[in-house]
Motif scaffolding. Structure first.
Motif, short mmCIF file in Angstrom:
data_model
loop_
_atom_site.label_atom_id
_atom_site.label_comp_id
_atom_site.label_asym_id
_atom_site.label_seq_id
_atom_site.Cartn_x
_atom_site.Cartn_y
_atom_site.Cartn_z
N LEU A 85 0.85 -1.19 0.00
CA LEU A 85 0.00 0.00 0.00
C LEU A 85 0.88 1.24 0.00
O LEU A 85 1.93 1.26 0.66
CB LEU A 85 -0.88 0.03 1.25
CG LEU A 85 -2.02 -0.98 1.32
CD1 LEU A 85 -2.75 -0.85 2.66
CD2 LEU A 85 -3.00 -0.77 0.16
N ILE A 86 0.46 2.26 -0.73
CA ILE A 86 1.14 3.56 -0.66
C ILE A 86 0.08 4.60 -0.30
O ILE A 86 -1.00 4.64 -0.91
CB ILE A 86 1.90 3.88 -1.98
CG1 ILE A 86 2.69 5.17 -1.81
CG2 ILE A 86 0.99 3.93 -3.19
CD1 ILE A 86 3.80 5.32 -2.85
N VAL A 87 0.37 5.39 0.71
CA VAL A 87 -0.56 6.41 1.18
C VAL A 87 0.12 7.76 0.99
O VAL A 87 1.32 7.90 1.31
CB VAL A 87 -0.90 6.22 2.68
CG1 VAL A 87 -2.02 7.17 3.10
CG2 VAL A 87 -1.28 4.78 2.98
N LEU A 88 -0.63 8.74 0.46
CA LEU A 88 -0.05 10.06 0.20
C LEU A 88 -0.71 11.12 1.09
O LEU A 88 -1.93 11.08 1.31
CB LEU A 88 -0.27 10.45 -1.27
CG LEU A 88 0.17 9.44 -2.32
CD1 LEU A 88 -0.17 9.96 -3.72
CD2 LEU A 88 1.66 9.14 -2.22
N SER A 89 0.09 12.06 1.56
CA SER A 89 -0.49 13.20 2.28
C SER A 89 -1.31 14.01 1.27
O SER A 89 -1.13 13.85 0.05
CB SER A 89 0.62 14.07 2.88
OG SER A 89 1.28 14.78 1.85
N ASN A 90 -2.18 14.89 1.73
CA ASN A 90 -3.00 15.71 0.82
C ASN A 90 -2.11 16.52 -0.13
O ASN A 90 -2.38 16.63 -1.32
CB ASN A 90 -3.87 16.69 1.61
CG ASN A 90 -4.91 15.97 2.45
OD1 ASN A 90 -5.11 14.77 2.29
ND2 ASN A 90 -5.56 16.69 3.36
N THR A 91 -1.03 17.07 0.44
CA THR A 91 -0.16 17.95 -0.35
C THR A 91 0.52 17.16 -1.48
O THR A 91 0.60 17.63 -2.61
CB THR A 91 0.94 18.54 0.58
OG1 THR A 91 0.38 18.76 1.86
CG2 THR A 91 1.51 19.80 0.02
N VAL A 92 0.98 15.96 -1.14
CA VAL A 92 1.65 15.13 -2.16
C VAL A 92 0.64 14.68 -3.20
O VAL A 92 0.90 14.77 -4.42
CB VAL A 92 2.36 13.92 -1.50
CG1 VAL A 92 2.84 12.93 -2.56
CG2 VAL A 92 3.54 14.39 -0.63
N ALA A 93 -0.56 14.25 -2.77
CA ALA A 93 -1.59 13.80 -3.71
C ALA A 93 -1.95 14.94 -4.68
O ALA A 93 -2.05 14.72 -5.89
CB ALA A 93 -2.82 13.32 -2.95
N ASP A 94 -2.09 16.17 -4.16
CA ASP A 94 -2.43 17.31 -5.02
C ASP A 94 -1.32 17.59 -6.03
O ASP A 94 -1.59 17.85 -7.20
CB ASP A 94 -2.65 18.57 -4.17
CG ASP A 94 -3.97 18.52 -3.42
OD1 ASP A 94 -4.79 17.64 -3.75
OD2 ASP A 94 -4.17 19.35 -2.50
N ALA A 95 -0.08 17.53 -5.55
CA ALA A 95 1.06 17.84 -6.44
C ALA A 95 1.16 16.84 -7.58
O ALA A 95 1.62 17.18 -8.67
CB ALA A 95 2.36 17.87 -5.63
N LEU A 96 0.76 15.60 -7.33
CA LEU A 96 0.91 14.56 -8.36
C LEU A 96 -0.30 14.46 -9.28
O LEU A 96 -0.30 13.67 -10.23
CB LEU A 96 1.18 13.21 -7.69
CG LEU A 96 2.52 13.09 -6.94
CD1 LEU A 96 2.64 11.75 -6.25
CD2 LEU A 96 3.72 13.31 -7.87
N ARG A 97 -1.33 15.23 -8.99
CA ARG A 97 -2.55 15.12 -9.80
C ARG A 97 -2.39 15.72 -11.18
O ARG A 97 -1.61 16.62 -11.38
CB ARG A 97 -3.69 15.84 -9.07
CG ARG A 97 -4.94 14.98 -9.04
CD ARG A 97 -5.94 15.42 -8.00
NE ARG A 97 -6.02 14.44 -6.93
CZ ARG A 97 -6.16 14.76 -5.63
NH1 ARG A 97 -6.20 16.01 -5.25
NH2 ARG A 97 -6.26 13.80 -4.74
#
Ligand SMILES: C[S@@+](CC[C@H](N)C(=O)[O-])C[C@H]1O[C@@H](n2cnc3c(N)ncnc32)[C@H](O)[C@@H]1O
Length: 294
Positions: free
Chosen positions: A282-294
């Motif tokens: 499993l890989i879990v992303l913080s909100n900031t990381v998830a937004d940056a990779l979108r």
């Protein structure tokens, strides 16, 4: 959902580590770029082999690496390699690769919780066992067995020239490496609120944890860590785990997906290690990381 395919990376860390995530270095590099961070401080609060952090430091992607591990043996090993490298290299040069020596080093390692064990001696014993034991698991048997009968023997993963080279590189960067021995969740609470920080969190697994690592997690430890990470959802962190319902539920408010990586710790014997099949994690992303990779 983010897809990460981890490939075999270069080997910058002198340690082999079961489930080692050095292969994620390239993913972290593009994530750090997407976040717009400038040579951030990279922290691994559950460091183990810290393969990705060292590689990112060598490439100049991060400006500082914090290697934290609560295991006294792992901590002593990093401390000795990074801060006492001349003595460490002398030990590397003169210590023979024999079964008798392996037993010697194992005796030192078994006393890792004793206050009177010299940190350099313990650090070297940890390194020695890591490089000469099956799958790099401290507490596993010696590669090739006591009979040393097969084609893979005690020295199969112990090329002194290659290891010296890796330790010399660490020594050159020692001013940019901080080695600490604290609880990982506490370390995160201290670092995550700071500017220009990126954390890669790889705690002991839920299912396989107790057999692979010396200091395994209980359910309450997973919960405590989730409280810290969810509390800092708007800072820069990436978390990996084995696939477990507990983790899906603890991080249900975050971006969570499965990925595959090259993995060998569950195999027996050096020969099998070469096969390296992939396992899902499993890989879990913080909100900031998830937004940056979108
Ligand atoms: C899964 S391993 C990390 C693997 C590593 N990130 C790598 O890729 O090579 C987990 C590490 O956490 C350490 N550990 C266990 N409990 C800890 C705690 N409460 N705080 C800090 N480190 C801990 C263990 O000693 C072990 O080295």
């Amino acid at each position: 959902m983010v897809e990460v395919i981890a490939r075999r990376g270069s080997h910058a860390s002198p340690l082999r580590y079961p489930g080692g995530k050095a292969t994620l270095a390239r993913f972290f590099e593009s994530t750090i770029k997407a976040l717009g961070l400038d040579k951030p401080t990279y922290i691994e609060p559950y460091a183990g082999g810290a393969g990705a952090g060292i590689e990112l430091l060598l490439k100049g992607v991060v400006g500082m690496v914090v290697i934290n591990d609560l295991d006294p043996a792992i901590h002593a090993c990093w401390k000795a390699m990074v801060k006492d490298s001349d003595e460490f290299l002398r030990l590397l040069k003169r210590t023979p690769l024999t079964i008798e020596e392996w037993r010697n080093q194992r005796e030192i390692y078994r006393r890792r919780h004793d206050a009177d064990v010299d940190p350099l001696t313990l650090g070297f014993a940890t390194f020695y066992l890591n490089r000469t034991s099956r799958s790099g698991v401290l507490g596993a048997g010696v590669i090739g067995g006591f009979a040393q009968a097969g084609s893979y023997k005690i020295d199969a993963r112990f090329d002194k020239d290659v290891l010296r080279d890796r330790i010399e590189k660490l020594a050159e960067l020692s001013g940019k490496i901080r080695v600490t021995k604290q609880d990982g969740a506490a370390r995160l609470s201290e670092y995550l609120p700071k500017d220009n920080v990126f954390a890669y969190v790889d705690p002991p697994y839920v299912e396989k944890g107790s057999s692979l690592y010396m200091s395994a997690f209980q359910e309450q430890d997973h919960i405590k860590l989730a409280r810290v990470l969810n509390g800092y959802a708007n800072t820069n962190w990436v978390l990996t785990y084995d696939v477990a319902e507990l983790i899906r539920s603890l991080y249900r408010a975050r971006d969570i997906s499965e990925f595959r990586l090259l993995y060998s710790a569950h195999l027996r014997g050096a020969k099998d290690e070469l096969k390296r099949p992939s396992a899902s994690e499993l890989i879990v992303l913080s909100n900031t990381v998830a937004d940056a990779l979108r």
